[in-house]
Design an enzyme around this catalytic site. Structure first.
Site, PDB file in Angstrom:
ATOM      1  N   ASN A  47       0.854  -1.185   0.000  1.00  7.94           N
ATOM      2  CA  ASN A  47       0.000   0.000   0.000  1.00  7.94           C
ATOM      3  C   ASN A  47       0.892   1.238   0.000  1.00  7.94           C
ATOM      4  O   ASN A  47       1.337   1.700   1.035  1.00  7.94           O
ATOM      5  CB  ASN A  47      -0.910  -0.019   1.224  1.00  7.94           C
ATOM      6  CG  ASN A  47      -1.982   1.059   1.140  1.00  7.94           C
ATOM      7  OD1 ASN A  47      -1.775   2.099   0.509  1.00  7.94           O
ATOM      8  ND2 ASN A  47      -3.104   0.811   1.775  1.00  7.94           N
ATOM      9  N   ASP A  48       1.144   1.749  -1.178  1.00  3.35           N
ATOM     10  CA  ASP A  48       2.022   2.902  -1.352  1.00  3.35           C
ATOM     11  C   ASP A  48       1.582   4.118  -0.554  1.00  3.35           C
ATOM     12  O   ASP A  48       2.319   5.094  -0.424  1.00  3.35           O
ATOM     13  CB  ASP A  48       2.020   3.314  -2.834  1.00  3.35           C
ATOM     14  CG  ASP A  48       3.152   2.681  -3.607  1.00  3.35           C
ATOM     15  OD1 ASP A  48       4.207   2.433  -3.003  1.00  3.35           O
ATOM     16  OD2 ASP A  48       2.976   2.463  -4.813  1.00  3.35           O
ATOM     17  N   CYS A  49       0.355   4.091  -0.114  1.00  6.40           N
ATOM     18  CA  CYS A  49      -0.210   5.271   0.525  1.00  6.40           C
ATOM     19  C   CYS A  49      -0.280   5.162   2.042  1.00  6.40           C
ATOM     20  O   CYS A  49      -0.754   6.082   2.709  1.00  6.40           O
ATOM     21  CB  CYS A  49      -1.590   5.557  -0.052  1.00  6.40           C
ATOM     22  SG  CYS A  49      -1.476   5.870  -1.815  1.00  6.40           S
TER      23      CYS A  49
ATOM     24  N   GLN B  53       5.492   9.361  -1.126  1.00  7.23           N
ATOM     25  CA  GLN B  53       6.256   8.133  -1.275  1.00  7.23           C
ATOM     26  C   GLN B  53       7.727   8.300  -0.914  1.00  7.23           C
ATOM     27  O   GLN B  53       8.357   7.368  -0.437  1.00  7.23           O
ATOM     28  CB  GLN B  53       6.168   7.609  -2.714  1.00  7.23           C
ATOM     29  CG  GLN B  53       4.993   6.686  -2.957  1.00  7.23           C
ATOM     30  CD  GLN B  53       3.683   7.424  -2.984  1.00  7.23           C
ATOM     31  OE1 GLN B  53       3.535   8.404  -3.706  1.00  7.23           O
ATOM     32  NE2 GLN B  53       2.734   6.981  -2.193  1.00  7.23           N
TER      33      GLN B  53
ATOM     34  N   ASN C  69       1.808   5.672   4.632  1.00  9.66           N
ATOM     35  CA  ASN C  69       3.148   6.258   4.784  1.00  9.66           C
ATOM     36  C   ASN C  69       3.367   6.596   6.255  1.00  9.66           C
ATOM     37  O   ASN C  69       3.068   7.685   6.714  1.00  9.66           O
ATOM     38  CB  ASN C  69       3.269   7.512   3.911  1.00  9.66           C
ATOM     39  CG  ASN C  69       2.765   7.263   2.497  1.00  9.66           C
ATOM     40  OD1 ASN C  69       1.816   7.891   2.041  1.00  9.66           O
ATOM     41  ND2 ASN C  69       3.379   6.330   1.806  1.00  9.66           N
TER      42      ASN C  69
END
Ligand code: BGC
Ligand code: NOJ
Length: 840
Positions: A507-509, A524, A511
């Site tokens: 899940n790149d989001c 990112q 963070n």
């Protein structure tokens, strides 16, 4: 065609959806015979596109002929211009105009003129698109394709006069050249308006901007017909303050015939035809990319050496050659599609498995996430995690290309086992701007290599010596690359000895080390002062467990005996930690944030449950033996499943959280914040199949299946023949609306889920496993699978209507012990009968 509903609760949701699905506007239909999707009206809710080309020269083509083309890299080698976010949508790039002597003109592909047509149809097939239309008795058919192995696209135009009287017809072609570097092309006008250069020779328009200096490539636009005129200047072609829908040249029927300098170079041919009643005429246009050797660039000062390209042009302007090329293309795709084919009681499954899903997998393999109508071709190279997952849906079709790609990926791995998040397709070097530190990345390499080995049995790949970070002198065997990938995680454990998340995991989001309060910072890559030493990911723990198990099997099959137990024990230890610190009572936790606070827990107000850890942990076998997997999947059904698919998290985040990053930047129901993020749904289907719950696995499959959603195209809006990345979740005002079609890991994972886990035919190191998990109402199905040099014709019967359980297997009439079909490698066909049921 779908079977009768059972009384199982989960099917009710699908059925109610089916009812809602009737009555929507129709935009087309599947032609299962020709393997085409036939679009019946041009004004689709979004452009419904197709891809042309299978390797170096790639093009997008919409249902109205729009899109753009490029050679290998959509940023650095873009052949024609495209305007994202244009109004009206999808115009420019390439176009055709027809004009009658009374001045009436139109586009046979509807755009850009958009004059109402008497008839219109667009057929998207594998590697080609054909648009047919009728206006004023002129039947037009345009077929677009890229011949195999060539760096050009063919537009094959047939015009037929169905009128009783002869017709004076003019044809105008148009391509708008991009000045190669697409980003520069849309930003650097003070330079670009001066650099454009062309040549015109024998009716062929050559685009050679920057050829005078550091480029050795040029583009050409040729036509099979003697030209009556041509244009090379966009401004002259369109006329002042006019759009592509009403070019002055077409309106007046008169080309300008001059070679432009600077501004915006285009290529346009003018062709004059007289068609007798019932006469047909064919014209071929070629748009291509060509390279010359550095020392053979010029035939005279400043003039392109065209000796090589002229031969190619001559060949493909020949209708017989173009025919043969189209035929070869069909054969190529049929061959690929026949490697795994299925006949099931469900038409949606059949067409997705036999054509559209593997087709989409080839596109995602070629392009990663770089160029679509949602990805601008500018910023995203070949993603490390993305491509390793794309490979899972591709390896069985073109294993040699998969091998090459695996080696390229491994060469961008860093010496510490980590990976650049992306690499550049032209240089094959890691992208330093984005860098590494996405801590799930390296694990995916283990999964793709495992899949490659199972498919091919080619263990020599493990001995291939490959550099780290593209640095000569650092060569190590792929086996070492895999070990380092796993070690990367083991070297980065947090307070609960769960893996540290880094910038993000799948899940790149999410963070957790970002803490960005400044608009415009990349979620990112921005990293606050946290140093990333506390936030942990349960998802990576599950992924690691899966990868370590795969590694153990790889070690076993490749004679690395010492490693077999070691990786199994690492997998066990990680699974143990998930049990201890990654279980929330009714589902798997998602993560611990920088402060050690739980994410994806009943203790949270928002984001209480996430889909990803449920899928990946169960796929890794965690909780399967002790009831937790069942509990987790029941929680998924209860909290996350909707009629349009399974949403990513619930409740959605309703505000921005500094400690969570981009996920909370999205309004509820969109993207990573509680949309149906389709990539993750097949993990749940696979998990359900592992638990033997075939009805649920299949129900989830149908909820996001593009073909099954076709009747609600007015809600879904994206192409009904391929998957989109997201479907807006129930928190969104546009619940059910898809976005970001084509380039998504959804393609590979759904193919894996349906073919390997639901239909249950999957490659393993020492044979082909058959272990279906299907809806119990199915009486059976058939799969034909080519695998390691033999063809397996597998007939599955389900007389006692179970979801799962292989009672007996016979191969060529002999009873087999177990469900692993042997490797025959004898180029022969083998009849396999599988009887489902409970063993006595
Ligand atoms: C998107 C993600 C994507 C990421 C990296 C985000 O804006 O929501 O889906 O993975 O960008 O490019
Ligand atoms: C799209 C990205 O390409 C992929 O790498 C990522 O896993 C998903 N978005 C989820 O964030």
């Amino acid at each position: 065609m779908r079977n009768k509903a059972t009384n199982s609760g989960e099917l009710r949701m699908y059925n109610s959806l089916k009812q809602n699905r009737s009555g929507g506007k129709s935009y087309g239909h599947f032609d299962d015979e020709t393997k085409e999707y036939v679009i019946s009206r041009p004004d689709t809710p979004t452009p419904w596109i197709n891809y042309l080309g299978e390797k170096d020269y790639l093009a997008m083509i919409s249902n109205t002929g729009g899109g753009y083309s490029f050679y290998r890299d959509p940023r650095q080698r873009r052949v024609i211009r495209y305007r994202y976010n244009a109004v009206p949508a999808d115009n420019g790039g390439r176009a055709l105009y027809l004009r009658l002597s009374d001045g009436d003109f139109w586009s046979p592909t509807w755009q850009p003129v958009r004059k109402e047509l008497q008839a219109y149809e667009c057929c998207h097939g594998a590697g080609y698109t054909r648009i047919r239309s009728v206006h004023r008795g002129v039947e037009a058919e345009v077929t677009y394709f890229v011949p195999l192995g060539q760096t050009l696209e063919v537009w094959r135009v047939t015009l037929h006069n169905t009128n009783d009287a002869p017709l004076e017809l003019q044809v105008f072609s148009l391509v708008e050249f991009c000045l190669w570097n697409a980003l520069d092309d849309m930003t650097n006008f003070q330079r670009n308006y001066n650099t454009g250069e062309l040549e015109v020779e024998d009716g062929v328009i050559y685009h050679k901007t920057e050829y005078r200096e550091r480029r050795n490539h040029f583009a050409y636009f040729a036509c099979s017909e003697p030209v009556a005129g041509f244009d090379t200047s966009r401004d002259a072609f369109l006329g002042p303050y006019r759009g592509f829908d009403c070019p002055l040249v077409v309106q007046e029927g008169k080309s300008n015939n001059f070679v432009t300098h600077g501004w915006a170079p285009i290529g346009s041919h003018q062709i004059k035809l007289t068609l007798a009643p019932d006469e047909s005429h064919e014209i071929i246009f070629l748009l291509g990319y060509a390279e010359n050797q550095q020392d053979k660039k010029f035939s005279a000062p400043g003039v392109i050496n065209k000796s090589n390209v002229k031969r190619t042009i001559r060949q493909y302007l020949d209708p017989a050659k173009a025919d043969a090329a189209l035929e070869a293309l069909r054969k190529y795709w049929d061959e690929l599609f026949s490697i795994y084919s299925a006949q099931t009681p469900d038409k949606h499954v059949n067409r997705m498995v036999n054509v559209w899903n593997p087709y989409q997998c080839t596109v995602t393999f070629n392009l990663s996430r770089s160029a679509s109508f949602y990805e601008s071709g500018i910023s995203r190279g070949i993603g490390f995690r993305d491509t390793n997952q794309d490979l899972l849906g591709y390896i069985h079709m073109l294993p040699a290309r998969a091998r090459e790609r695996i080696l390229d990926l491994a060469a961008t791995q860093l010496p510490n086992g980590g990976a650049y998040h992306q690499y550049d397709p032209l240089t094959k070097r890691g992208n330093a701007d984005v860098g590494g530190g996405f801590n799930d990345d390296p694990q995916w390499l283990v999964l793709s290599v495992a899949a490659y080995l199972k498919e091919t049995g080619d263990y020599s790949i493990l001995d291939e010596s490959v550099v780290y970070d593209n640095k000569p002198g650092t060569e190590q065997p792929i086996y070492d690359h895999l070990k380092r990938a796993l070690q990367y995680t083991l070297d980065r454990l947090g307070p609960h000895r769960l893996p540290l998340i880094g910038h993000a995991d799948w899940n790149d989001c999410l963070n957790l080390n970002c803490f960005s309060a400044t608009p415009g910072e990349s979620f990112q890559t921005h990293m606050d002062t946290t140093a990333g030493t506390t936030a942990e990911s349960v998802f990576i723990a599950g992924l690691f467990t899966l990868a370590a198990k795969e590694m153990s099997a790889i070690a076993e099959c490749s004679g690395h005996q010492d490693d077999v137990a070691y990786y199994l024990s690492q997998a066990d230890q990680m699974a143990q930690r998930v049990m201890e610190h990654g279980w929330d009572g009714e589902w798997f936790l998602r993560a611990y944030d920088h402060f050690g606070t739980k994410i994806g827990s009943k203790e949270c107000n928002e984001g209480r449950i996430f889909i990803e850890p449920q899928g990946i942990c169960i796929m890794a076998g965690i909780g399967v033996d002790n009831g937790r997997a069942v509990q987790a999947l029941d929680s998924v059904q209860k909290h996350l499943a909707t009629e349009h698919g399974i949403v990513l998290n619930q409740p959605a985040y309703t505000r921005y959280y500094l400690n969570l990053g981009e996920i909370s930047s999205y309004p509820p129901g969109y993207k990573e914040n509680a949309s149906v993020f389709c990539h993750t749904n097949p993990w749940i289907m696979i998990s359900e199949a592992i638990l033997g719950r075939g009805d649920r696995a299949f129900d989830y499959y149908m909820r996001i299946c593009p073909s099954a959603r076709e009747p609600i195209s007015n809600i879904h809006r994206c192409e009904p023949y391929i998957y989109a990345q997201t479907i807006a979740g129930r928190d969104a005002p546009t619940f059910g609306e898809a976005k970001n079609s084509w380039l998504t890991g959804t393609a590979a994972w759904n193919l894996v889920a349906i073919t390997q886990w639901i239909l249950g035919v999957r490659a393993d190191h020492d044979g082909l496993i058959v272990d279906p998990c299907i809806p119990k109402e199915w009486s059976g199905f058939k799969v034909t699978r080519r695998f390691r040099g033999a063809t397996y014709v597998i007939e599955v019967k389900n007389p006692s209507h179970v979801c799962k359980g292989v009672k007996q297997v016979t191969v060529d009439g002999k009873i087999l012990d177990g469900k692993l079909l042997p490797i025959f490698g004898d180029n022969k066909m083998h009849q396999v009968s599988v009887l489902l049921g409970t063993k006595a």
